[in-house]
Write a protein that holds these residues in place. Structure first.
Motif, short mmCIF file in Angstrom:
data_model
loop_
_atom_site.label_atom_id
_atom_site.label_comp_id
_atom_site.label_asym_id
_atom_site.label_seq_id
_atom_site.Cartn_x
_atom_site.Cartn_y
_atom_site.Cartn_z
N ARG B 49 -2.23 -13.77 -8.54
CA ARG B 49 -0.89 -12.78 -8.47
C ARG B 49 -0.49 -12.58 -9.72
O ARG B 49 0.65 -11.96 -9.74
CB ARG B 49 0.04 -13.14 -7.30
CG ARG B 49 -0.54 -13.07 -6.02
CD ARG B 49 0.33 -13.10 -4.99
NE ARG B 49 -0.11 -13.44 -3.89
CZ ARG B 49 -0.18 -14.75 -3.09
NH1 ARG B 49 0.52 -15.59 -3.66
NH2 ARG B 49 -0.65 -14.88 -1.95
N SER B 50 -0.98 -12.77 -10.89
CA SER B 50 -0.58 -12.16 -12.18
C SER B 50 -0.68 -11.01 -12.32
O SER B 50 0.13 -10.32 -13.17
CB SER B 50 -1.23 -13.08 -13.31
OG SER B 50 -2.85 -12.81 -13.19
N THR B 51 -1.33 -10.19 -11.46
CA THR B 51 -1.40 -8.82 -11.61
C THR B 51 -1.18 -8.47 -10.01
O THR B 51 -1.82 -9.00 -9.09
CB THR B 51 -3.06 -8.34 -11.94
OG1 THR B 51 -3.15 -8.48 -13.33
CG2 THR B 51 -2.82 -6.77 -11.64
N LEU B 52 -0.39 -7.37 -9.87
CA LEU B 52 0.09 -7.14 -8.59
C LEU B 52 0.49 -5.61 -8.70
O LEU B 52 1.54 -5.15 -9.22
CB LEU B 52 1.16 -7.92 -7.92
CG LEU B 52 1.30 -7.93 -6.37
CD1 LEU B 52 1.77 -9.13 -5.79
CD2 LEU B 52 2.31 -6.72 -5.90
N GLU B 53 -0.21 -4.71 -7.83
CA GLU B 53 0.08 -3.38 -8.06
C GLU B 53 0.27 -2.77 -6.74
O GLU B 53 -0.61 -2.47 -5.69
CB GLU B 53 -1.22 -2.41 -8.85
CG GLU B 53 -1.12 -2.64 -10.16
CD GLU B 53 0.08 -2.10 -10.86
OE1 GLU B 53 0.84 -1.47 -10.53
OE2 GLU B 53 0.28 -2.80 -12.24
N PRO B 54 1.59 -2.31 -6.14
CA PRO B 54 1.72 -1.47 -5.13
C PRO B 54 0.95 -0.24 -4.95
O PRO B 54 0.96 0.55 -6.19
CB PRO B 54 3.31 -1.37 -5.06
CG PRO B 54 3.83 -1.81 -6.36
CD PRO B 54 2.67 -2.17 -7.30
N LEU B 55 0.58 0.19 -4.03
CA LEU B 55 -0.56 1.35 -3.85
C LEU B 55 0.20 2.42 -3.01
O LEU B 55 0.18 3.70 -3.30
CB LEU B 55 -1.94 1.22 -3.45
CG LEU B 55 -2.95 0.46 -4.42
CD1 LEU B 55 -4.24 0.28 -3.78
CD2 LEU B 55 -2.95 0.57 -5.73
#
Lengths: 270, 163
Positions: B49-55
């Motif tokens: 979860r070092s990258t987490l992008e809401p879509l």
């Protein structure tokens, strides 16, 4: 140094055990919500009951203090003492976390009349002592500081309002108390007058004792840095209780002081 | 990322620049007395979860219930405020709906790697369900298609990633 502190604490606990009523009931706050996504009022109950969380006797909320996400007092309404509980509403209007605490210092006095041990309690030490029956002997005044706490968050949690006061027995909430999830572990630090408190036992009871045969309670003890790690077995509300005693009284007429931290936290499913 | 487009630009004539990232979501039909359409959230995360992008987010302007999309709320929702990140819209009625997230810059600029699309649905007077679909980004010559069948609040969810 630490060993000495341990020893003193053990001694104080022993003395206290003989002074305090054997059947001290559990004191707790119960918030209607701890995590919300829209500004709103929440309501909190305060009761004295060994059933977690079933109301039995109202716990007075004169010492109520709600600290908002900016560290300033937040809006409280409808504080009322009812038959089986006290109740008050808290307005969550700013983004962030609120600490809801009831920390009212009080006194216990124990004494003997005709060789029989008696006890009374109140908020005013001088009044308690003045009202002792004539001929009371072995008078012992005990300072009591019970800190009841719970926490609620609107939006993203912050810790500005959760800073320890430096008075009595408290938790430094390393893991945010509104960020607890089943299966995860919270790390908290026990503080006594703002200093790390080692060797303090924290007892935990999951809510809903009415609906099961056993307490399902467990305990953890703070290490030499005051740290406890608590793993949450399941989602739900939990009652936490920690206590200690010493001779650091604020009223010189008191022989000892007894301190408790009584917290309610909510663990969510993930 | 931008560099890549710039260098490739002269080579691309008829092909669209963006990779396609499309999700088919089935909102199950429920035989219940009191039906509320589910709130649904979409996001992309990597393993740590070092990258987490809401879509995206489907909800009916009642922020009060956003906390019930529990995982989304904890991972990203609670640190946002309206307008929520990604493609936001009203809740959808039962049936299959296609959402094309290809135009989101946040998605197109994801570093190359292994990711998971997470779809979470929460329904008032109903339940909550989370499904996860793994994919590699950017899209490859061979289109990737992942399909998961929810058991309660989500029906079949299909992810298509293609050039």
């Amino acid at each position: 140094m630490i060993r000495v502190r341990f020893h003193q604490a053990a001694l104080a606990a022993l003395v206290l055990a003989t002074t305090l009523p054997a059947q001290a009931h559990k004191l707790w706050l119960l918030p209607s919500h701890t995590t919300v996504s829209e500004p709103q009022w929440i309501t909190v109950d305060a009761s004295i009951s060994n059933e977690i969380f079933g109301f039995e006797r109202a716990y007075p909320v004169d010492g109520l203090q709600v600290t908002g996400p900016d560290g300033k007092p937040a809006t409280v309404d409808n504080a009322t003492k009812m038959h089986t509980r006290s109740v008050f509403d808290v307005q969550l209007e700013q983004e962030g976390s609120y600490r809801i605490s009831v920390a009212q210092p009080g006194y216990f006095v124990s004494y003997k009349v005709d060789g029989e041990r008696q006890r009374s309690r109140g908020k005013d030490a001088d009044k308690l002592l003045a009202e002792l029956p004539k001929g009371a002997t072995d008078v012992k005044l005990l300072e009591v500081l019970n800190r009841l706490e719970t926490y609620a968050t609107l939006g993203a949690p912050n810790k500005t309002g959760l800073k320890p006061t430096g008075k009595g027995l408290e938790l430094e909430l390393l893991t945010h108390p509104n960020d607890l999830y089943a299966g995860e572990t919270a790390q908290w630090k026990l503080l006594l007058d703002g200093e790390p408190a080692a060797g303090i036992k924290v007892e935990l009871v999951p809510g809903g004792t009415r609906y099961r045969d056993s307490q399902e309670d467990w305990s953890v003890t703070s290490d030499d840095k005051g740290i406890v790690n608590i793993q949450w077995p399941a989602a739900g509300r939990y009652f936490l209780e920690a206590g200690t005693g010493d001779k650091n009284v604020s009223n010189p007429k008191a022989a000892e002081r007894y301190l408790q931290y009584l917290g309610t936290v909510e663990v969510l499913p993930m | 990322m931008r560099l890549r487009y710039l260098t490739l630009l002269p080579l691309l004539t008829s092909q669209a620049l963006a990779d396609t990232f499309s999700v088919d979501v089935e909102v199950p039909r429920k035989r219940v007395a009191e039906y509320h359409a589910p709130y649904v959230a979409f996001w992309v995360e990597n393993a740590d979860r070092s990258t987490l992008e809401p879509l995206g987010l489907w909800y009916d302007d009642q922020e009060k219930w956003l906390k019930d999309i529990r995982q989304w709320w904890r991972r990203t929702g609670r640190s946002q405020s309206a307008p929520y990140d990604g493609l936001t819209g009203a809740t959808r009625s039962p049936g299959t709906h296609t959402v094309d997230f290809s135009k989101l810059d946040a998605l197109q600029s994801l570093p190359a790697g292994e990711y998971t699309l997470v779809v979470e649905a929460a329904r008032e007077v109903g339940g909550r369900e989370v499904v996860k679909l793994p994919f590699r980004w950017p899209a490859e010559e061979t289109p990737q298609q992942q399909q998961v069948k929810g058991t309660d609040e989500l029906g079949t969810v299909t992810l298509t990633v293609s050039q």
